[in-house]
Design a protein around this motif. Structure first.
Motif, PDB file in Angstrom:
ATOM      1  N   GLN A   1      58.505  44.372  61.772  1.00 31.03           N
ATOM      2  CA  GLN A   1      57.687  43.623  62.327  1.00 31.03           C
ATOM      3  C   GLN A   1      58.881  42.749  62.876  1.00 31.03           C
TER       4      GLN A   1
ATOM      5  N   LEU B   1      58.364  38.963  64.136  1.00 33.12           N
ATOM      6  CA  LEU B   1      57.693  38.119  63.808  1.00 33.12           C
ATOM      7  C   LEU B   1      57.283  36.683  65.056  1.00 33.12           C
TER       8      LEU B   1
ATOM      9  N   LEU C   1      58.765  18.792  65.964  1.00 34.20           N
ATOM     10  CA  LEU C   1      58.683  19.631  65.720  1.00 34.20           C
ATOM     11  C   LEU C   1      57.247  20.992  65.840  1.00 34.20           C
ATOM     12  N   GLY C   2      56.467  19.817  65.362  1.00 32.28           N
ATOM     13  CA  GLY C   2      55.357  19.931  64.593  1.00 32.28           C
ATOM     14  C   GLY C   2      54.963  20.239  63.632  1.00 32.28           C
ATOM     15  N   PRO C   3      53.682  20.757  63.061  1.00 32.46           N
ATOM     16  CA  PRO C   3      53.677  21.082  61.247  1.00 32.46           C
ATOM     17  C   PRO C   3      54.094  22.148  60.430  1.00 32.46           C
ATOM     18  N   ILE C   4      54.593  21.880  60.012  1.00 35.85           N
ATOM     19  CA  ILE C   4      55.831  22.852  59.097  1.00 35.85           C
ATOM     20  C   ILE C   4      55.170  23.294  57.671  1.00 35.85           C
ATOM     21  N   SER C   5      55.704  24.317  57.351  1.00 33.09           N
ATOM     22  CA  SER C   5      55.038  25.190  56.282  1.00 33.09           C
ATOM     23  C   SER C   5      56.746  26.092  56.022  1.00 33.09           C
ATOM     24  N   LEU C   6      57.218  25.405  54.365  1.00 33.96           N
ATOM     25  CA  LEU C   6      58.444  25.805  53.520  1.00 33.96           C
ATOM     26  C   LEU C   6      58.174  27.986  53.261  1.00 33.96           C
TER      27      LEU C   6
ATOM     28  N   TRP D   1      57.554  29.307  55.972  1.00 31.10           N
ATOM     29  CA  TRP D   1      57.624  30.262  57.229  1.00 31.10           C
ATOM     30  C   TRP D   1      57.235  31.495  57.696  1.00 31.10           C
ATOM     31  N   PHE D   2      58.393  32.276  56.012  1.00 32.23           N
ATOM     32  CA  PHE D   2      58.729  33.791  56.988  1.00 32.23           C
ATOM     33  C   PHE D   2      57.753  34.772  56.352  1.00 32.23           C
TER      34      PHE D   2
ATOM     35  N   GLU E   1      54.137  33.619  56.042  1.00 37.87           N
ATOM     36  CA  GLU E   1      53.421  33.176  56.425  1.00 37.87           C
ATOM     37  C   GLU E   1      53.002  34.194  57.807  1.00 37.87           C
ATOM     38  N   LEU E   2      54.550  34.307  58.968  1.00 39.00           N
ATOM     39  CA  LEU E   2      54.470  35.037  60.311  1.00 39.00           C
ATOM     40  C   LEU E   2      54.783  36.387  59.804  1.00 39.00           C
ATOM     41  N   SER E   3      54.702  37.231  58.510  1.00 36.87           N
ATOM     42  CA  SER E   3      54.865  38.040  58.838  1.00 36.87           C
ATOM     43  C   SER E   3      53.601  38.633  57.935  1.00 36.87           C
TER      44      SER E   3
ATOM     45  N   GLU F   1      51.099  37.455  60.001  1.00 33.95           N
ATOM     46  CA  GLU F   1      50.391  36.949  60.879  1.00 33.95           C
ATOM     47  C   GLU F   1      50.760  37.924  61.905  1.00 33.95           C
ATOM     48  N   ALA F   2      52.136  37.784  62.027  1.00 33.19           N
ATOM     49  CA  ALA F   2      53.080  39.047  63.183  1.00 33.19           C
ATOM     50  C   ALA F   2      51.545  40.927  62.569  1.00 33.19           C
ATOM     51  N   PRO F   3      51.959  41.151  63.890  1.00 33.37           N
ATOM     52  CA  PRO F   3      51.423  42.957  63.666  1.00 33.37           C
ATOM     53  C   PRO F   3      52.244  44.004  63.172  1.00 33.37           C
ATOM     54  N   PRO F   4      51.224  44.734  62.409  1.00 34.22           N
ATOM     55  CA  PRO F   4      52.510  45.729  61.585  1.00 34.22           C
ATOM     56  C   PRO F   4      53.343  46.263  62.273  1.00 34.22           C
TER      57      PRO F   4
END
Lengths: 358, 23
Positions: free
Chosen positions: A217, A219, B6-11, B13-14, B16-18, B20-23
């Motif tokens: 993907q 990302l 930088l806006g809200p941070i997430s530990l 992130w990887f 969560e983005l995986s 959210e992203a299209p497969p």
């Protein structure tokens, strides 16, 4: 004649300390020097482990336009050439070291752009050099990754392919996997330290893209600003939910206030794609030049400048810690950190490679 | 740097983005 020349020069001379040594007190100590006898222009150098007679040795790989050579250490000062791979049609552009791999090195061949990637190895009895064509075409970027993998991007905008290959023991590609291409040309790749499944790419539009290597993907696409064009990601690591990226700036202009920024540390929030500059790594006052070529390992960055000098920065301290002026009126043309120890490998176009302890 | 920039941070992130992203 060529064999005679190579044999006569296969043992290097014991290194002489250059005159400029005094300008690098305590930082760079010349350990040895390799003289490449091929006569063609020297293009790259790398250091890697190679198993010789059952022992893993820290070897040096040198690349000239049409010959790549492997040198094994005889002692701390002298090197012996063990293997040479010859190329007749397409010249070598760069060495592509693959981490975690012993007895195999990759090279990219081409003229202005990469046309072929080959793996170089030797026969199982250790007596013959071998090379395997891994991929060919209009290749834009290539990087060796941890876990015996190699990533490359090829093609142009609409037919761009980003491909990961995993190596088998014989140097051939065992598995191939494609990553989702971004809608802009990828120019370079960088691993994210400690995250084996994450990969970064820098694009022609000054964006950093991030992939999940396991799923393929794409990302996120993160714009890093237009202040420094053609920036290249040299190192990346993730900490506290943020992505820290070291960029090199070949097109940075000198300003009175900041000096000449060669590298920069930026921090990106991958969730929001917002980024902030953290630190600029500039040349000391009185030094001129822009980034030409360089390498980052751990928290040390080295760059060959357009002035022909090599400069080194401690990325944690934030300032330049050593300068290596041209030697014997020969400008430096490339610099690499050794992958096997804390040595710095500095090369000149005429084939001289200097090994420094840092 | 200012974290607010930088806006809200997430530990995570990887991960969560995986998701959210299209497969």
């Amino acid at each position: 004649q060529s064999t005679e020349q190579e044999q006569s020069a296969s043992l290097t001379e014991v290194a002489e300390l250059p005159a400029c040594q005094s300008s690098n007190p305590g930082h760079l100590q010349l350990v040895s020097k390799l003289k490449n006898p091929s006569g063609s222009c020297s293009v790259d150098v790398s250091a890697m482990w190679w198993e010789i007679a059952g022992f893993k040795e820290p070897c040096i790989i040198t690349a000239c336009e049409y010959v790549v050579s492997l040198w094994k250490p005889l002692n701390t000062l002298q090197w012996e050439k063990l293997y040479s791979w010859h190329f007749t049609e397409v010249p070598v552009l760069q060495i592509v070291p693959v981490p975690d791999v012993c007895n195999l090195v990759c090279v990219a061949l081409g003229n202005l752009e990469i046309r072929e990637i080959r793996s170089l190895l030797c026969s199982s009895d250790g007596k013959r050099e071998k090379q395997v064509l891994l991929s060919s075409g209009n290749i834009k970027a290539v990087l060796g990754l941890t876990g015996r993998r190699l990533v490359s991007s090829s093609g142009t905008l609409c037919d761009q392919q980003v491909e990961i290959m995993t190596f088998a023991e014989d140097g051939r590609s065992k598995e191939k996997q494609f990553l989702m291409p971004p809608e802009e040309t990828v120019l370079t790749f960088a691993e994210v330290q400690g995250m084996q499944e994450a990969l970064l790419g820098t694009t022609i539009m000054n964006n950093i893209v991030i992939w999940n290597l396991k799923t393929g993907q794409l990302l996120k696409k993160m714009h890093i600003g237009d202040r420094y064009q053609a920036s290249v990601c040299r190192k990346a690591y993730s900490e506290m939910g943020l992505l820290f990226v070291v960029l090199s700036h070949p097109c940075a202009k000198e300003s009175e206030l900041l000096g000449s920024p060669v590298f920069q540390l930026i921090v990106i929030n991958p969730k929001t794609t917002l980024s902030v500059g953290v630190m600029l790594y500039c040349l000391p006052q009185g030094q001129a030049g822009r980034f030409l070529e360089g390498d980052v390992k751990d928290h040390f960055a080295a760059a060959v400048l357009t002035s022909g000098t090599i400069a080194i920065w401690d990325l944690l301290l934030g300032h330049c810690t050593a300068l290596l002026p041209p030697i014997s009126d020969q400008h430096w043309s490339f610099v690499k950190w050794s992958g096997t120890d804390s040595h710095l490998l500095a090369g000149q176009k005429d084939g001289n490679i200097f090994v420094y302890r840092y | 740097c200012n974290q607010a920039d930088l806006g809200p941070i997430s530990l995570n992130w990887f991960e969560e983005l995986s998701l959210e992203a299209p497969p």
